[in-house]
Design a protein around this motif. Structure first.
Motif, PDB file in Angstrom:
ATOM      1  N   LYS A 138     -77.636  40.821  69.477  1.00 21.33           N
ATOM      2  CA  LYS A 138     -76.362  40.480  70.287  1.00 21.33           C
ATOM      3  C   LYS A 138     -75.529  40.737  68.787  1.00 21.33           C
ATOM      4  O   LYS A 138     -74.498  41.946  69.501  1.00 21.33           O
ATOM      5  N   THR A 139     -75.379  41.096  68.132  1.00 14.76           N
ATOM      6  CA  THR A 139     -73.961  41.315  66.850  1.00 14.76           C
ATOM      7  C   THR A 139     -74.271  42.586  66.807  1.00 14.76           C
ATOM      8  O   THR A 139     -72.944  43.250  66.890  1.00 14.76           O
ATOM      9  N   LEU A 140     -75.342  43.729  67.123  1.00 16.87           N
ATOM     10  CA  LEU A 140     -74.963  44.777  66.979  1.00 16.87           C
ATOM     11  C   LEU A 140     -74.990  45.622  68.219  1.00 16.87           C
ATOM     12  O   LEU A 140     -73.601  46.547  68.566  1.00 16.87           O
ATOM     13  N   TYR A 141     -74.662  44.654  69.511  1.00 18.35           N
ATOM     14  CA  TYR A 141     -74.410  45.162  70.969  1.00 18.35           C
ATOM     15  C   TYR A 141     -72.556  44.442  70.662  1.00 18.35           C
ATOM     16  O   TYR A 141     -72.593  45.776  70.952  1.00 18.35           O
ATOM     17  N   VAL A 151     -71.376  45.436  67.975  1.00 14.96           N
ATOM     18  CA  VAL A 151     -70.825  46.063  67.278  1.00 14.96           C
ATOM     19  C   VAL A 151     -70.887  47.492  68.107  1.00 14.96           C
ATOM     20  O   VAL A 151     -69.375  48.572  67.968  1.00 14.96           O
ATOM     21  N   ALA A 152     -71.658  47.874  68.823  1.00  9.44           N
ATOM     22  CA  ALA A 152     -71.134  49.314  69.448  1.00  9.44           C
ATOM     23  C   ALA A 152     -70.007  48.815  70.646  1.00  9.44           C
ATOM     24  O   ALA A 152     -69.466  50.012  70.783  1.00  9.44           O
ATOM     25  N   LEU A 153     -70.238  47.971  71.030  1.00  5.71           N
ATOM     26  CA  LEU A 153     -69.024  47.490  71.815  1.00  5.71           C
ATOM     27  C   LEU A 153     -67.415  47.511  71.500  1.00  5.71           C
ATOM     28  O   LEU A 153     -66.403  48.531  71.795  1.00  5.71           O
ATOM     29  N   ALA A 154     -67.915  46.972  69.992  1.00  6.35           N
ATOM     30  CA  ALA A 154     -65.753  47.553  69.532  1.00  6.35           C
ATOM     31  C   ALA A 154     -66.323  48.567  69.072  1.00  6.35           C
ATOM     32  O   ALA A 154     -65.232  49.300  68.512  1.00  6.35           O
ATOM     33  N   ALA A 155     -66.527  50.244  68.566  1.00  4.34           N
ATOM     34  CA  ALA A 155     -67.066  51.125  68.563  1.00  4.34           C
ATOM     35  C   ALA A 155     -66.537  51.970  69.733  1.00  4.34           C
ATOM     36  O   ALA A 155     -65.774  52.458  69.543  1.00  4.34           O
ATOM     37  N   ASP A 156     -67.320  51.617  71.219  1.00  2.00           N
ATOM     38  CA  ASP A 156     -66.399  52.468  72.018  1.00  2.00           C
ATOM     39  C   ASP A 156     -64.875  51.855  71.961  1.00  2.00           C
ATOM     40  O   ASP A 156     -64.048  52.952  72.519  1.00  2.00           O
ATOM     41  N   GLY A 157     -64.403  51.063  72.122  1.00  3.54           N
ATOM     42  CA  GLY A 157     -63.478  50.616  72.383  1.00  3.54           C
ATOM     43  C   GLY A 157     -62.162  51.212  71.274  1.00  3.54           C
ATOM     44  O   GLY A 157     -61.423  51.621  71.260  1.00  3.54           O
ATOM     45  N   LEU A 158     -63.347  51.811  69.688  1.00  3.23           N
ATOM     46  CA  LEU A 158     -62.231  52.364  68.735  1.00  3.23           C
ATOM     47  C   LEU A 158     -62.041  53.589  69.222  1.00  3.23           C
ATOM     48  O   LEU A 158     -61.019  54.451  68.909  1.00  3.23           O
ATOM     49  N   ALA A 159     -63.432  54.072  69.634  1.00  7.26           N
ATOM     50  CA  ALA A 159     -63.250  55.309  70.052  1.00  7.26           C
ATOM     51  C   ALA A 159     -62.340  55.817  71.067  1.00  7.26           C
ATOM     52  O   ALA A 159     -61.493  56.845  71.293  1.00  7.26           O
ATOM     53  N   ALA A 160     -62.473  54.752  71.720  1.00 10.91           N
ATOM     54  CA  ALA A 160     -61.282  54.838  73.155  1.00 10.91           C
ATOM     55  C   ALA A 160     -59.494  54.591  72.868  1.00 10.91           C
ATOM     56  O   ALA A 160     -59.166  55.615  73.218  1.00 10.91           O
ATOM     57  N   THR A 161     -59.516  53.989  71.821  1.00  9.81           N
ATOM     58  CA  THR A 161     -58.313  54.170  71.725  1.00  9.81           C
ATOM     59  C   THR A 161     -57.612  55.098  70.452  1.00  9.81           C
ATOM     60  O   THR A 161     -56.619  55.727  70.493  1.00  9.81           O
ATOM     61  N   ALA A 162     -58.589  55.611  69.632  1.00 11.48           N
ATOM     62  CA  ALA A 162     -58.303  56.487  68.915  1.00 11.48           C
ATOM     63  C   ALA A 162     -58.632  58.356  69.375  1.00 11.48           C
ATOM     64  O   ALA A 162     -57.694  59.006  68.626  1.00 11.48           O
ATOM     65  N   LEU A 202     -73.226  32.410  77.042  1.00 13.56           N
ATOM     66  CA  LEU A 202     -72.113  32.847  76.263  1.00 13.56           C
ATOM     67  C   LEU A 202     -72.005  34.483  76.730  1.00 13.56           C
ATOM     68  O   LEU A 202     -71.360  35.329  77.459  1.00 13.56           O
ATOM     69  N   GLU A 203     -72.818  35.007  75.336  1.00 13.48           N
ATOM     70  CA  GLU A 203     -73.396  36.674  75.922  1.00 13.48           C
ATOM     71  C   GLU A 203     -73.460  37.116  77.565  1.00 13.48           C
ATOM     72  O   GLU A 203     -73.708  38.096  77.422  1.00 13.48           O
ATOM     73  N   ASN A 204     -74.118  36.466  77.715  1.00 14.26           N
ATOM     74  CA  ASN A 204     -74.473  35.875  78.989  1.00 14.26           C
ATOM     75  C   ASN A 204     -73.236  36.895  79.890  1.00 14.26           C
ATOM     76  O   ASN A 204     -73.142  37.183  81.194  1.00 14.26           O
ATOM     77  N   VAL A 205     -72.762  35.577  80.321  1.00 14.20           N
ATOM     78  CA  VAL A 205     -71.706  35.360  81.018  1.00 14.20           C
ATOM     79  C   VAL A 205     -70.818  36.519  80.961  1.00 14.20           C
ATOM     80  O   VAL A 205     -69.870  37.483  81.385  1.00 14.20           O
ATOM     81  N   GLN A 206     -70.390  37.158  79.388  1.00 15.21           N
ATOM     82  CA  GLN A 206     -69.816  38.419  79.121  1.00 15.21           C
ATOM     83  C   GLN A 206     -70.754  39.745  79.988  1.00 15.21           C
ATOM     84  O   GLN A 206     -69.935  40.694  80.132  1.00 15.21           O
TER      85      GLN A 206
END
Length: 393
Positions: free
Chosen positions: A184-187, A189-200, A298-302
Motif C-alpha cells: 500500500k505504501t509503495l502504491y 509512492v507511485a502516485l506521489a511520483a506521478d504527481g511530481l512528474a506531472a508538476t515538473a 480508507l485506501e479502498n475509498v481512494q
C-alpha cells in the motif's frame, strides 16, 4: 486368584518340607505377578527379551498346582499363562507355553486322580482352555499391534496437518502484512511520483509545489523502507507470546484520518470520543488489527469509491466497541463476494475479514443503513477489550 488358591495349596501340602516349598512358591509367584502388573513399562521389555523368566514362573506355579490339586482355583489361574505368552511372544510363544502348561495340568491330573478313573473330557478340559487362551493372546497381540500402528499413523497425519495449517496461517498473515503495509505504501509512492512528474513537466513548474511533492515521495519511500524492516524483524525474531502492551486507539484513528486527508485531499470527518475523555487502552495486537482495517477501508475509498467525503466513527455502545468507516461513493458491485475478489487478485476485503476474525470481532461491509456509498463496520465485544475502561465508566 493366587492368594485365593494359596490356603488350599498349603492345606494339601505335606507337613514339613512340602509346606515350606509351597509357601515359598506362593510368595514368589504372587510377588512376581504383582511386580509385573505394577511396573509393566519397566519389566515388560525384560520379560520380552527373556522368555525363561515366564517359564520359571510357570514351574513355580506348578508346585502350587501339585499341592493344591486340579480342582482348585489355581488350576484356572494357570490358564492365564498361555494368554500372557501369546500377548508377549506371539503365536510361537503361545504354542510353546500352552503345550508346557497343558502338559503340567495333564501330569497333575493323572497323578492326583489316578485311582478315581476320571473321564477323559475332564482331564482334557484345562489343557484345551490353555490352547484357547494362547490363541486368544496371539490374536489380541495382532489387534493391539495394528491398533498401535493405526494410532501412530493418525498421530503423524495430525502432526502434518497441524504443520500445514500453521504454514498456511503464517502465509496468510504475511500476505495481509505485505498488502496492508509495504504494498500500500509503495502504491502511494507511485502516485506521489506521478504527481511530481506531472508538476515538473509543466511549462512553468511551481518550485514550492515541486519541493512539496518531492518531499512526499521521499517520506513515502522512507515509510515503505521502515515497514519492510519491521516486517523482516517480525520474521526473524523468535516465536514469543503476543505483546500485551496497550496502545491508545482514539489518537491513532485521528492520526490516520489526518494523514489520509493530507495525502489524498479527501475530507474525513472523525466522530470520536473527545480528547479529554478517558483513553481506551487496547492490547497492541487488537489495536493493530483495528487500525489496519481502518487504513484498508480508507485506501479502498481512494482507489475505488469515487467519493467526496469520508466519515470515521468509533465509540463504545453498551458492551461493544464499534468502529465504522463510511464513504459517499459508488458502493460495492452487487455481485461482490470474497471468493470472486480472491480469484481476481483483490485481497483488501479478504484481509479485513481475516483481521476481524483474529481479533474476535464481527465485521460488516456494505451499504448499511445509508442510501449510498459503502460502510465498513467492526464490532468488538467489550470484555475482550480492556477491563479498566469498563470499570471507569
Amino acid at each position: 486368584m493366587i492368594a485365593l488358591a494359596a490356603p488350599a495349596a498349603l492345606l494339601h501340602a505335606a507337613p514339613g518340607l512340602g509346606v515350606r516349598l509351597v509357601g515359598v512358591a506362593v510368595v514368589v509367584t504372587f510377588m512376581v505377578s504383582y511386580v509385573l502388573f505394577r511396573d509393566w513399562e519397566r519389566f515388560g521389555p525384560l520379560l520380552l527379551r527373556h522368555p525363561s523368566l515366564l517359564a520359571a514362573d510357570t514351574l513355580l506355579g506348578s508346585l502350587l498346582l501339585v499341592s493344591a490339586g486340579p480342582d482348585t482355583t489355581l488350576a484356572y489361574v494357570s490358564v492365564c499363562t498361555p494368554l500372557l505368552a501369546g500377548l508377549v511372544y506371539s503365536w510361537r510363544g503361545a504354542a510353546c507355553f500352552a503345550s508346557l502348561q497343558g502338559l503340567i495340568l495333564l501330569l497333575v491330573h493323572a497323578t492326583l486322580k489316578a485311582d478315581r478313573h476320571a473321564p477323559v473330557a475332564e482331564a482334557l478340559l484345562l489343557p484345551g482352555l490353555c490352547v484357547i487362551s494362547g490363541a486368544m493372546g496371539s490374536t489380541l497381540r495382532g489387534l493391539m499391534l495394528r491398533f498401535g500402528a493405526a494410532t501412530q499413523a493418525l498421530t503423524t497425519t495430525q502432526a502434518r496437518l497441524a504443520a500445514a495449517e500453521a504454514v498456511s496461517a503464517e502465509r496468510a498473515r504475511l500476505a495481509r502484512e505485505m498488502h496492508d503495509s509495504v504494498a500500500k505504501t509503495l502504491y502511494g509512492v507511485a502516485l506521489a511520483a506521478d504527481g511530481l512528474a506531472a508538476t515538473a513537466s509543466a511549462e512553468s513548474p511551481d518550485p514550492v509545489r515541486v519541493r512539496s511533492e518531492a518531499d512526499l515521495v521521499s517520506r513515502s519511500a522512507r515509510r515503505a523502507a521502515a515497514e519492510s524492516r519491521e516486517l523482516l524483524r517480525d520474521l526473524r525474531q523468535e516465536a514469543a507470546p503476543e505483546s500485551r502492551d496497550e496502545a491508545p486507539l482514539w489518537p491513532e484513528l485521528r492520526s490516520y484520518a489526518h494523514d489520509f486527508t493530507a495525502r489524498t485531499g479527501l475530507p474525513v470527518t472523525c466522530a470520536l470520543p473527545p480528547p479529554e475523555a478517558p483513553p481506551l487502552p487496547l492490547p497492541s495486537p487488537l489495536a493493530r488489527h483495528l487500525l489496519s482495517i481502518t487504513a484498508e477501508a480508507l485506501e479502498n475509498v481512494q482507489r475505488h469509491a469515487s467519493a467526496t467525503h469520508v466519515e470515521v466513527r468509533a465509540g463504545i455502545h453498551g458492551h461493544l466497541l464499534r468502529l465504522s468507516v463510511h464513504d459517499d461513493g459508488t458502493g460495492l458491485p452487487p455481485d461482490t463476494t470474497l471468493d470472486r475478489l480472491r480469484a481476481s487478485g483483490h485481497f483488501g476485503l479478504l484481509g479485513m475479514v481475516e483481521r476481524a476474525a483474529q481479533a474476535g470481532a464481527r465485521i460488516r461491509i456494505g451499504r448499511g443503513d445509508r442510501e449510498r456509498g459503502t460502510e465498513v463496520r467492526v464490532e468488538l465485544p467489550l470484555p475482550i477489550v480492556a477491563g479498566p475502561e469498563r470499570r471507569h465508566r
